[in-house]
Write an enzyme that holds these catalytic residues in place. Structure first.
Site, PDB file in Angstrom:
ATOM      1  N   ASP A   1       2.981  -4.535   7.851  1.00 41.58           N
ATOM      2  CA  ASP A   1       1.834  -3.750   7.763  1.00 41.58           C
ATOM      3  C   ASP A   1       0.760  -4.894   7.799  1.00 41.58           C
ATOM      4  OD1 ASP A   1      -0.669  -2.742   6.818  1.00 41.58           O
ATOM      5  OD2 ASP A   1       0.164  -1.850   4.914  1.00 41.58           O
TER       6      ASP A   1
ATOM      7  N   HIS B   1       1.027  -1.088   0.121  1.00 39.87           N
ATOM      8  CA  HIS B   1      -0.024   0.167   0.027  1.00 39.87           C
ATOM      9  C   HIS B   1       0.904   1.144  -0.045  1.00 39.87           C
ATOM     10  CE1 HIS B   1      -2.597   3.012   1.888  1.00 39.87           C
ATOM     11  NE2 HIS B   1      -3.853   2.142   1.375  1.00 39.87           N
TER      12      HIS B   1
ATOM     13  N   LYS C   1     -10.403  -0.954  10.067  1.00 39.25           N
ATOM     14  CA  LYS C   1     -10.632  -2.109   9.243  1.00 39.25           C
ATOM     15  C   LYS C   1     -10.888  -3.436   9.898  1.00 39.25           C
ATOM     16  CE  LYS C   1      -7.358  -0.121   6.047  1.00 39.25           C
ATOM     17  NZ  LYS C   1      -7.980   0.171   4.858  1.00 39.25           N
TER      18      LYS C   1
HETATM   19  N1  PMP Z   1      -1.671  -0.803   4.511  1.00 38.64           N
HETATM   20  C1  PMP Z   1      -2.765  -1.460   4.068  1.00 38.64           C
HETATM   21  C2  PMP Z   1      -2.556  -2.857   3.454  1.00 38.64           C
HETATM   22  C3  PMP Z   1      -4.079  -1.024   3.956  1.00 38.64           C
HETATM   23  O1  PMP Z   1      -5.216  -1.831   3.265  1.00 38.64           O
HETATM   24  C4  PMP Z   1      -4.391   0.268   4.205  1.00 38.64           C
HETATM   25  C5  PMP Z   1      -5.619   0.947   4.068  1.00 38.64           C
HETATM   26  N2  PMP Z   1      -6.350   0.820   2.700  1.00 38.64           N
HETATM   27  C6  PMP Z   1      -3.446   0.916   4.824  1.00 38.64           C
HETATM   28  C7  PMP Z   1      -2.178   0.483   5.099  1.00 38.64           C
HETATM   29  C8  PMP Z   1      -3.606   2.437   5.252  1.00 38.64           C
HETATM   30  O2  PMP Z   1      -4.481   2.306   6.582  1.00 38.64           O
HETATM   31  P1  PMP Z   1      -4.761   3.698   7.393  1.00 38.64           P
HETATM   32  O3  PMP Z   1      -5.337   4.663   6.287  1.00 38.64           O
HETATM   33  O4  PMP Z   1      -5.770   3.300   8.030  1.00 38.64           O
HETATM   34  O5  PMP Z   1      -3.767   4.399   7.957  1.00 38.64           O
END
Ligand code: PMP
Length: 413
Positions: A206, A129, A232
Site C-alpha cells: 500500500d 490502514h 494524496k
Molecule cells: N492506505 C493508507 C496508508 C492511507 O493513508 C489511506 C488513506 N488515508 C488509504 C490506504 C486509503 O486510501 P483511499 O481512501 O484513497 O482509498
C-alpha cells in the site's frame, strides 16, 4: 546558507501553484497540515479538469469521433506516465481504480478468490490502514484463510524477526504499507519482498503515503502489487492506481463485469474479456480525474520529488524538535526512518479538543484513529493528533503550528 535553503526548493513558487493556500480560516491564514488525508491540488491539475470538460469531454475507447479520440489519448497517456513514474515494465501493468482502497479490494476479490484455499495464510502488519486489513478479514472469513499480524515495537517499527518467523509454506500473500499514515514509518519493503518471495509468497504494498513523498520503483522494490491514490499525491479525488506484475494480472479473473472490460459478449458463445489492464476497468472510469492525475505527476516531476523529499525532511525534523519541547506532549511514532507524519498525544488534553480549537486558529490537523485502530489499540490509545506535511509547507508554518498548539493546550488544561 541555512539547512532549508540548501534543499533549493523554491517554496514560494511551489505555494503560488496552490490557490487554496491563499484562503483564510476563521480570519486566520490557513495552515494546512492534513496532507496525509488529502493533499491540496495545484492549478495545473485544476486546469486539466476544467480543460477536459470545456474542450474534449467524451467517453473513451469506443468512439470514432475526434473528442473521443482526444479523451482516449489523454487517458491512456496518463497510464504511460504512471508506468514511468512507478518504474513498471509495461503500461499493461497499470490499472486505474477509484483509489488505494479499491485497488486492494480488486486484488482480494480477483487474485484472492482465485488462488487461496482453506488453511492458506495471509500476513498483514499491525500498522496497516483499515483498507489493507478489512478486505483480507472479509476474504479470510469467506475462504477459511488465516490472517497473521506482524507486531510493531514502541517506536512504530515493524518487528522483522517476527515477520520472518511467520513466513512459512502456507504463506500466500504479505500485505504491508510502504509508509504508515498514522506514524510516518517507512517500511523496508524491498527486504520484506525478498523474504516473501523466498517462501513462494507474493507481496502487496500500500503506497498511498509513499508516492507523494519519495521515489518509488516497483521493479527495484521487486513487489507484486503496489497501490496508491491520486488525492494524496497532489491529484484529484476518485482515482487511484493498482500496479500488478503482468503475468499475475494476466492470470487473474476479472473482478467487476460490464462494458469496457470485454472484447465480445454473446449468450450463445460466451463472453470474451478484454486484454489487461482493461479487463479490470469495467464501466466508464473517472476519465477527467485520470487525466488530471497525469498532470499531478507532471507537477511533481517538474517540482522535483527529491527536492520535495529533502524539504519535507527538514520540516519534519524542525517540527519534531519543537513538538518534543512541548510540556506533556508524547510523540507517537519515532521510527528512525520516517516521512511527513507527526502523531502525538498531550497529557491532560483530548485529541479532539485540540483539533477543534486549533482549527479556530487556522491550523488544519487530523485527530482520531486515522483508520489504524488495531495499532493504536496496541499502544493503549484510541486517538492521536496528526499533523502531516507536504512540499508547500514552510518552516514559518511549522513554528506557527507549534505556537498555536501551545495556546490550545493552555486553554484545555
Ligand atoms: N492506505 C493508507 C496508508 C492511507 O493513508 C489511506 C488513506 N488515508 C488509504 C490506504 C486509503 O486510501 P483511499 O481512501 O484513497 O482509498
Amino acid at each position: 546558507m541555512n539547512a532549508f535553503a540548501e534543499t533549493m526548493l523554491d517554496v514560494a513558487r511551489v505555494r503560488s501553484d496552490f490557490p487554496i493556500l491563499e484562503r483564510e480560516v476563521h480570519g486566520k491564514p490557513l495552515i494546512y497540515l492534513d496532507n496525509a488525508a488529502t493533499s491540496q491540488t495545484p492549478s495545473a491539475v485544476i486546469d486539466t479538469l476544467d480543460d477536459y470538460y470545456r474542450r474534449y469531454n467524451a467517453n473513451i475507447h469506443r468512439g470514432l469521433h475526434t473528442l473521443a479520440d482526444e479523451a482516449t489519448a489523454a487517458y491512456e497517456g496518463t497510464r504511460e506516465k504512471v508506468r514511468a513514474w512507478l518504474g513498471a515494465a509495461s503500461h499493461r501493468e497499470i490499472v486505474f481504480t477509484r483509489g488505494t482502497t479499491e485497488a486492494i479490494n480488486l486484488v482480494a476479490n480477483s487474485w484472492g478468490r482465485a488462488n487461496l484455499r482453506p488453511g492458506d495464510e495471509i500476513i498483514v502488519s499491525l500498522m496497516e490502514h483499515h483498507s489493507n486489513i478489512v478486505p483480507w478479514q472479509m476474504l479470510a472469513e469467506a475462504l477459511d484463510v488465516t490472517l497473521k499480524v506482524i507486531p510493531v515495537d514502541e517506536r512504530g517499527v515493524l518487528d522483522q524477526a517476527a515477520y520472518r518467523d511467520m513466513l512459512g509454506e502456507r504463506t500466500r500473500l504479505v500485505c504491508v504499507n510502504h509508509v504508515s499514515n498514522a506514524l510516518g514509518t517507512v517500511n523496508p519493503v524491498a527486504e520484506m519482498a525478498r523474504a516473501a518471495h523466498e517462501h513462494g509468497a507474493l507481496i502487496l504494498v500500500d503506497g498511498a503515503q509513499a508516492v507523494p513523498h519519495q521515489r518509488v520503483d516497483v521493479q527495484a522494490l521487486d513487489v507484486d502489487f503496489y497501490a496508491f491514490s491520486g488525492h494524496k499525491a497532489y491529484g484529484p479525488t476518485g482515482v487511484g492506481v493498482l500496479y500488478g506484475r503482468e503475468a499475475l494480472l494476466e492470470a487473474m479473473p476479472p473482478w467487476q463485469g460490464g462494458g469496457e472490460m470485454i472484447s465480445r459478449v454473446s449468450f450463445e458463445k460466451g463472453t470474451v474479456y478484454s486484454e489487461i489492464p482493461h479487463k479490470f476497468e469495467a464501466g466508464t472510469p473517472a476519465i477527467a480525474e485520470v487525466i488530471a492525475l497525469g498532470a499531478a505527476l507532471d507537477w511533481i516531476a517538474d517540482t522535483g520529488i527529491d527536492l520535495m523529499a529533502a524539504w519535507e525532511h527538514h520540516l519534519l525534523e524542525r517540527a519534531t524538535d519543537k513538538l518534543k519541547a512541548v510540556d506533556g506532549l508524547r510523540m507517537i511514532g519515532t521510527a528512525p526512518d520516517k516521512v511527513s507524519v507527526l502523531s502525538f498525544v498531550v497529557d491532560g488534553a483530548h485529541s479532539q479538543d485540540i483539533g477543534l480549537l486549533i482549527d479556530q486558529l487556522g491550523v488544519a490537523i487530523r485527530t482520531g484513529h486515522h483508520c489504524a485502530q488495531p495499532m493504536l489499540a496496541s499502544m493503549g490509545l484510541d486517538a492521536t493528533c496528526r499533523a502531516s506535511l507536504a512540499a508547500y509547507n514552510t518552516p514559518e508554518e511549522v513554528d506557527a503550528f507549534v505556537e498555536a498548539l501551545q495556546k490550545v493546550i493552555a486553554m484545555v488544561r
